[in-house]
Design an enzyme around this catalytic site. Structure first.
Site, PDB file in Angstrom:
ATOM      1  N   GLY A 131       9.554   6.742  -1.994  1.00 59.69           N
ATOM      2  CA  GLY A 131       8.241   6.555  -2.621  1.00 59.69           C
ATOM      3  C   GLY A 131       7.377   5.508  -1.946  1.00 59.69           C
ATOM      4  CE  LYS A 142      -2.049  -1.167   1.030  1.00 55.02           C
ATOM      5  NZ  LYS A 142      -0.642  -0.953   1.357  1.00 55.02           N
ATOM      6  CB  THR A 166      -5.789  10.621  -7.347  1.00 52.84           C
ATOM      7  OG1 THR A 166      -7.076  10.114  -6.988  1.00 52.84           O
ATOM      8  CG2 THR A 166      -5.841  11.143  -8.769  1.00 52.84           C
ATOM      9  CG  ASP A 204      -2.489   2.499   2.994  1.00 53.72           C
ATOM     10  OD1 ASP A 204      -3.337   2.913   2.183  1.00 53.72           O
ATOM     11  OD2 ASP A 204      -1.522   1.775   2.677  1.00 53.72           O
ATOM     12  CE  LYS A 255      -4.037   1.237  -0.218  1.00 52.64           C
ATOM     13  NZ  LYS A 255      -3.403   2.309  -0.877  1.00 52.64           N
TER      14      LYS A 255
END
Ligand code: ADP
Ligand code: ASP
Ligand code: MG
Length: 762
Positions: free
Chosen positions: A662, A680, A553, A676, A577
């Site tokens: 996607g 990372k 998820t 995001d 993450k």
């Protein structure tokens, strides 16, 4: 001559009895047939005695016992033969009723009454089977075990008077012309002709006594499984029948709970080296297990694994025990006087404590006896009162060959430890035929299966997945697992099973593995609504070995549960993450828990999708390299967007397309805001061994103010349309400079930043 014994399930119904008769009819020589009570009847008798003793109503149990036997008679025999035999059953039942009534009135249940009450099971079954054999035209004589098998007056666990009993048997059989001698197992009588029984499971023993008395060539034990298995087949699906096994091994296995044969059974046949063949009544063509003097033919180090449930551990501890002779003697004497059977003993060489395992039902009586025995020492604080621990089980590895192999116990305890099975005590006899451990009862199934896999299953490793999130990533993962399951099993010996699945609404579990061809329907139809904590509880309760929790998820609450999973030695694998980019403290804590509980915590897909970046970084660091600088385009979605965005389309169109393909997170703001990417680069920096927090990263957003302020996904998308010119200007500027737009994350010299950059086209 062959002695054949048929157990409770074998004679448990008319259909089964017919099967038994078919087996007997095929025998050529004289055959002694010993039968148990109809399956479950002895338990009903014991329960009715208990009710009567407690002055409670037991009549419904009597009725149940009668109905079960009547039904067998009606299905087994023609109508004209039924009434006579039903009459005999009625007679027995009324005798039983009288005895129970006596117990009820006196509120007294002596072992003498107990033995009498439980004897009715074999009495009833043997009457019916005798009649059925005669009806089939088989020449049969009835052997009255109560009359001929003589014991002492230890009513419910009596010891056989071998000499007298053997004589009786020999004389009886010699005088008989009939081909079949039918005898009820389990029941006997003492010198005063009062009924006694040989202990639960004792029909096997009756048969063994026959075998010895008559020098039988073989003792057959017919039961509901095809022999003695490598572990109880009801608990371990992968267990296999053992072809051949020595008496010693069979004794160890059965003593430690493999109730296929009752342990005392072995002695009378061992004395005369008569082999025992354990066979399955319902699959008579299967080989079964041959127990004999010959060493087992298999070259296995471990022959089988057994267990006993309902165990209590008693510990006597204290400084006053050190170097004082006679402590153990007094300890065991106290137990002996109460007739308590000790199943397991350990004493540390420091002599500070003695620890024993016994049947849980004896625990309080044992404590009383030992505390009494050491009353003075307890008063003087030299020893502490006995401590009882309940809800335990003994689990044991058995094998004649273990003594000549190193590392067996190491392997045993490491596989248990790896699966979070807590070991309370350990014992290994100096004969090294048996290594046993005390564990929690709730862990029995997992422990048996873990050990079975380690010692018998050719290194096939079962992995049990519990997957939350079945969207873009999770759905693909399931597809991939389904496609690779066979390959993994055959080539890598990994049995990868999905046991639990959940989306944001429903969750679904199947203990034996979910068939992945139609998982989505199963999930839709499931009655369980999703809850993170219920999902965790279910995984914990199922308690399967090699469990892995998979977080597919993007949820920010779910990672709070990783800690719980790891503490149960359940591995955590996440593409989410959030955990690794949460506070540094939490990131370090999860890694520590993973080490402490030997539960992998894996998150390779956090950065670079499936590329082995994190693993490579870890290897670099582990081999002594230092990471000095990182520069990366880390966002697949932003990369897609800026590769496709030009002066022929609009920014919002391209973002929309990225969503369809996607690339973006479910909430595109996470990608476009750069969060995001920040997560990372943060993870890469931490994997490089540096301590950093998310807020230490300088993220320069390219979004206009209005987009940054949008508080829903819908509103956000609207701002992208409204701000078309803002984005077009970004492109035009880069084009003018002969550059392309890239969202770049960087780490250099302790400074981390992320933002949109114009990169020269070359
Ligand atoms: P019976 O009524 O025929 O005497 P039991 O119920 O006493 O049968 O014993 C057979 C049962 O023993 C099997 O159904 C199985 O559940 C259990 N069992 C426990 N351990 C083992 C084992 N290692 N191998 C085979 N059976 C086992
Ligand atoms: N019927 C007895 C019992 O259930 C004896 C036996 O089946 O072996 O224990
Ligand atoms: Mg049995």
């Amino acid at each position: 001559m062959i002695v054949s014994k048929f157990g409770g399930t074998s004679v448990g119904s008319a259909k089964n009895i017919s099967q038994v008769i078919e087996i007997i009819a095929k025998k050529k020589d004289k055959n002694i047939v010993v039968v148990s009570a109809v399956g479950g009847i002895t338990n009903l008798l014991v329960a009715s005695a208990k009710l009567a003793h407690e002055n409670k109503n037991y009549v419904h149990l009597l009725q149940e016992i009668e109905t079960i036997h009547f039904q067998i008679i009606e299905e087994l025999l023609p109508q004209n033969k039924q009434s006579k035999i039903k009459g005999k059953v009625k007679e027995q039942i009324s005798l039983l009723e009288t005895t129970l009534n006596g117990v009820f009135l006196l509120k007294d249940l002596s072992t003498k009454s107990q033995a009498k009450i439980s004897s009715f099971g074999e009495a009833l079954s043997s009457i019916i089977i005798y009649e059925a054999l005669l009806h089939k035209g088989l020449s049969t004589v009835y052997f009255n075990s109560i009359e001929h098998i003589k014991t002492d007056s230890n009513y419910t666990n009596s010891h056989v008077n071998h000499q007298l009993t053997y004589q009786n048997i020999q004389q009886f059989v010699k005088e008989q012309k009939a081909k079949i001698v039918l005898a009820p197992g389990f029941i006997a009588s003492n010198e005063a002709n009062e009924i006694t029984t040989l202990g639960r499971g004792g029909s096997d023993f009756t048969a063994a006594i026959f075998a010895n008395a008559l020098d039988a060539e073989l003792l057959e034990i017919w039961t509901d499984v095809s022999g003695l298995y490598t572990a109880n087949p009801k608990l371990v699906k992968q267990a296999k029948p053992i072809d051949t096994i020595s008496y010693q091994e069979a004794m160890e296995l059965s003593y430690f709970g493999a109730k296929v044969i009752y342990p005392p059974t072995i002695q009378p046949v061992l004395d005369k080296s008569i082999p025992i063949l354990v066979k399955n009544t319902f699959k008579p063509n299967e080989n079964g297990t041959l127990i004999s003097n010959a060493a087992s033919k298999n070259n296995l180090t471990v022959t089988g694994i057994s267990h006993i449930e309902n165990i209590a551990l008693l510990t006597l501890e204290g400084n006053g025990m050190v170097g004082v002779p006679g402590i153990s003697k007094r300890f065991f004497e106290a137990l002996l006087l109460e007739n308590i059977n000790v199943k397991f003993i350990t004493q540390a060489s420091s002599e500070q404590s003695i620890c024993i395992a016994i049947d849980a039902q004896d625990a309080s009586c044992a404590k009383k006896a030992i505390d009494n025995q050491f009353a003075l020492e307890i008063l003087q604080h030299k020893v502490h009162p006995v401590v009882i621990e309940k809800d335990l089980a003994i689990i044991a590895l058995v094998g004649d060959n273990m003594k000549s192999h190193q590392g067996i116990s190491g392997k045993m305890f490491s596989s248990l430890g790896y699966n979070n099975v807590n070991i309370k005590a350990i014992a290994q006899g100096s004969t090294e035929k048996n290594i046993s451990a005390i564990i929690d009862r709730k862990d029995v199934k997992k422990a048996l299966n873990t050990l079975h896999a380690s010692f018998f299953e050719n290194q096939i490793k079962q992995i049990n997945l519990f997957i939350m999130g079945v969207g873009n990533v999770g759905g693909k993962l399931l597809e991939q697992i389904e496609q690779q399951q066979k390959f993994l099993l055959n080539k890598l010996h990994i049995n990868l099973r999905v046991i639990g699945l959940s989306n944001s609404k429903k969750m679904y579990f199947e203990e034996n593995g979910i068939d992945l061809s139609n998982w989505s329907e199963k999930l839709v139809d499931s009655e369980l609504t999703t809850s993170f904590s219920n999902f965790f509880q279910k995984v914990k309760t199922l308690n399967l070995r090699n469990s892995v929790f998979v977080d597919n998820t993007a949820n920010s609450d779910l990672p709070h549960y990783y800690e719980d999973y790891l503490k149960q030695s359940i591995a955590v694998v996440a593409c989410n993450k959030v955990a690794c980019s949460s506070s540094y403290e939490n990131y370090v804590k999860l890694k520590k828990l993973s080490r402490e509980y030997s539960a992998p915590f894996l998150y390779e897909t956090n950065v670079g999708a499936g590329l082995p970046i994190i693993d490579t970084l870890q290897n670099l660091i582990n081999s002594g390299d230092e990471i000095t600088k990182i520069q990366a385009v880390l966002s697949g979605s932003l990369n897609f967007i800026f590769n496709n965005f030009n002066d022929k389309n609009t920014f919002s169109e391209v973002v929309h397309q990225a969503g369809i393909e996607g690339y973006t997170e479910p909430d595109p703001r996470i990608d476009l805001s750069g969060v995001d990417v920040m997560r990372k680069i943060l993870i890469l920096i931490r994997e490089s061994g540096k301590e950093l927090e998310l807020q230490d990263i300088d993220n320069v957003s390219f979004l206009p103010e209005s987009s940054m302020q949008a508080d829903t996904v819908e509103k956000f998308k609207e701002t992208l349309i409204a701000e078309t010119d803002h984005f077009a200007a970004l492109y035009a500027n880069a084009a003018k400079n002969n550059c392309r737009l890239k969202y770049v994350a960087e780490y250099d010299n302790g400074i981390a930043k992320a933002g949109l950059k114009e990169i020269p086209k070359d």
